[in-house]
Design a protein around this motif. Structure first.
Motif, PDB file in Angstrom:
ATOM      1  N   SER A  55       0.741  -1.266   0.036  1.00 17.83           N
ATOM      2  CA  SER A  55       0.023   0.040   0.021  1.00 17.83           C
ATOM      3  C   SER A  55       0.907   1.237  -0.095  1.00 17.83           C
ATOM      4  O   SER A  55       1.990   1.180   0.220  1.00 17.83           O
ATOM      5  N   TRP A  80       0.127   5.291   1.651  1.00 15.67           N
ATOM      6  CA  TRP A  80      -0.396   6.154   2.538  1.00 15.67           C
ATOM      7  C   TRP A  80      -0.217   7.808   2.530  1.00 15.67           C
ATOM      8  O   TRP A  80       0.904   8.074   2.239  1.00 15.67           O
ATOM      9  N   HIS A  99      -2.646  -1.086  -2.852  1.00 19.46           N
ATOM     10  CA  HIS A  99      -4.001  -0.399  -2.047  1.00 19.46           C
ATOM     11  C   HIS A  99      -3.468   1.267  -1.808  1.00 19.46           C
ATOM     12  O   HIS A  99      -2.196   1.409  -1.944  1.00 19.46           O
ATOM     13  N   GLY A 119      -4.397   4.484   0.840  1.00 15.78           N
ATOM     14  CA  GLY A 119      -5.100   4.891   2.179  1.00 15.78           C
ATOM     15  C   GLY A 119      -4.710   6.194   2.724  1.00 15.78           C
ATOM     16  O   GLY A 119      -3.692   6.688   2.108  1.00 15.78           O
ATOM     17  N   ASP A 169     -13.522   2.726  -3.983  1.00 18.91           N
ATOM     18  CA  ASP A 169     -13.078   1.321  -3.802  1.00 18.91           C
ATOM     19  C   ASP A 169     -13.360   0.485  -5.327  1.00 18.91           C
ATOM     20  O   ASP A 169     -12.670  -0.591  -5.646  1.00 18.91           O
ATOM     21  N   GLU A 172      -8.015   1.447   1.404  1.00 27.09           N
ATOM     22  CA  GLU A 172      -8.166   1.058   2.941  1.00 27.09           C
ATOM     23  C   GLU A 172      -8.404   2.306   3.310  1.00 27.09           C
ATOM     24  O   GLU A 172      -7.804   3.517   3.098  1.00 27.09           O
ATOM     25  N   PRO A 229     -12.067  -1.894   4.591  1.00 22.51           N
ATOM     26  CA  PRO A 229     -11.297  -2.178   5.730  1.00 22.51           C
ATOM     27  C   PRO A 229     -11.088  -0.696   6.389  1.00 22.51           C
ATOM     28  O   PRO A 229     -10.499   0.038   5.782  1.00 22.51           O
ATOM     29  N   HIS A 255      -9.225   1.476   9.038  1.00 26.04           N
ATOM     30  CA  HIS A 255      -7.943   1.517   9.944  1.00 26.04           C
ATOM     31  C   HIS A 255      -8.194   2.692  10.964  1.00 26.04           C
ATOM     32  O   HIS A 255      -8.416   3.747  10.528  1.00 26.04           O
ATOM     33  N   TRP A 295      -8.372  -2.756  11.526  1.00 28.02           N
ATOM     34  CA  TRP A 295      -7.027  -2.582  11.872  1.00 28.02           C
ATOM     35  C   TRP A 295      -6.569  -1.338  12.858  1.00 28.02           C
ATOM     36  O   TRP A 295      -7.317  -0.442  12.713  1.00 28.02           O
TER      37      TRP A 295
END
Length: 296
Positions: free
Chosen positions: A36, A38, A71, A73, A95, A103, A172, A174, A193
């Motif tokens: 991923s 971020w 991914h 996020g 998504d 994420e 998901p 987090h 998460w």
């Protein structure tokens, strides 16, 4: 029992970095097998509002469209910036567009002054944590695709529908932070998460029980030296740039792997790395080839 495979995430705060640089690093991370990438969510860089900084959601969308497996996020989105119904729609849409690669990292606001300076109401930490709890509940309800009626302490919805649904039916979630009183109960009760920030990485094993059944990711500033000869310079650079963050890990690949292995033993599955050189392709590959395999 076989434990889950260790994964790597690339932390790319979009400050002092144009999109071409962000894209190069994200593509390099994907090619190296990172899980991923971020980003951060602020209306301006907290330490210097005069610097350019691209919008969090726009950057994540653009990176998702220019990669195939990576991914995307944020660590973390400020829940106060977006109404839960708007956030649910945005998350489900990205998504779907990315083939299920979002994420959703959430927090209740790490820079309180930012809220008031930009015209948001700041009801205080307890209320912001409560609003985030309701936001997560609403996201899960809205992602069913069915009409939602909701009467909470903070949000009220009538016949609200969110379609399309996320690819897997949900995204998901987090939750980042390490506060025992407000954040960790949110993690244990609502998150998929727990993202342990670098400031709390030294307390990972101590805080782990408070995370409940949530899976664990850990953020770190990481100085990765390609050779013993380069070690001292990389360590010094990392400490100068990121020493105030806490959780700094620096050294050769063997040294970095040894430090992260202790967190693997405490249950960490994902390591989100802010590299000393801001994630050049060479450092990304070195981490993938010489650090990650040692964590298996």
């Amino acid at each position: 029992m076989t434990r889950a495979r260790a994964h790597a995430g690339l932390y790319l705060p979009q400050i002092r970095m144009d999109f071409a640089a962000i894209e190069r690093r994200a593509r390099a991370a994907e090619e190296a097998g990172f899980h991923s990438a971020w980003f951060i969510d602020h209306l301006a860089p907290p330490a210097n509002r005069g610097l350019d900084m691209l919008d969090a959601w726009t950057v994540a969308t653009a990176v998702a469209m220019r990669t195939e497996r990576l991914h995307v996020g944020h660590l973390v989105l400020c829940a106060e910036f977006r109404h839960p119904a708007v956030l649910a729609k945005m998350a489900a849409s990205l998504d779907v567009l990315s083939g299920g690669r979002l994420e959703l990292g959430l927090g209740w606001g790490s820079v309180a002054g930012e809220l008031t300076d930009y015209g948001f109401t700041d009801p205080g930490p307890e209320a912001r944590a409560g609003r985030l709890a309701e936001t997560i509940d609403l996201l899960r309800l809205l992602w069913t695709g069915e009409p939602v009626d909701f009467d909470g302490a903070h949000w009220t919805l009538r016949d609200a529908v969110c379609r399309p649904r996320p690819v897997a039916g949900r995204v998901p979630i987090h939750v980042g932070g390490a506060g025992r009183r407000l954040t960790m109960p949110l993690v244990a009760g609502r998150a998929d998460w727990w993202n342990c920030p670098s400031t709390a990485a030294d307390r990972l094993a101590e805080l782990r029980p408070a995370a409940g059944a949530a899976r664990i990711s850990v953020q770190h500033p990481i100085g990765l030296a390609a050779s013993s000869a380069a070690r001292d310079e990389v360590v010094e650079t990392t400490r100068r740039r990121f020493g105030a963050w806490g959780g700094v890990i620096a050294g050769t690949p063997d040294e970095v792997a040894a430090a992260l292995s202790r967190e693997r033993d405490a249950g960490a599955e994902l390591f989100v790395c802010q590299f000393h050189d801001f994630g050049t392709p060479e450092t990304i590959r070195l981490f993938a080839e010489e650090v990650l395999p040692a964590l298996e």
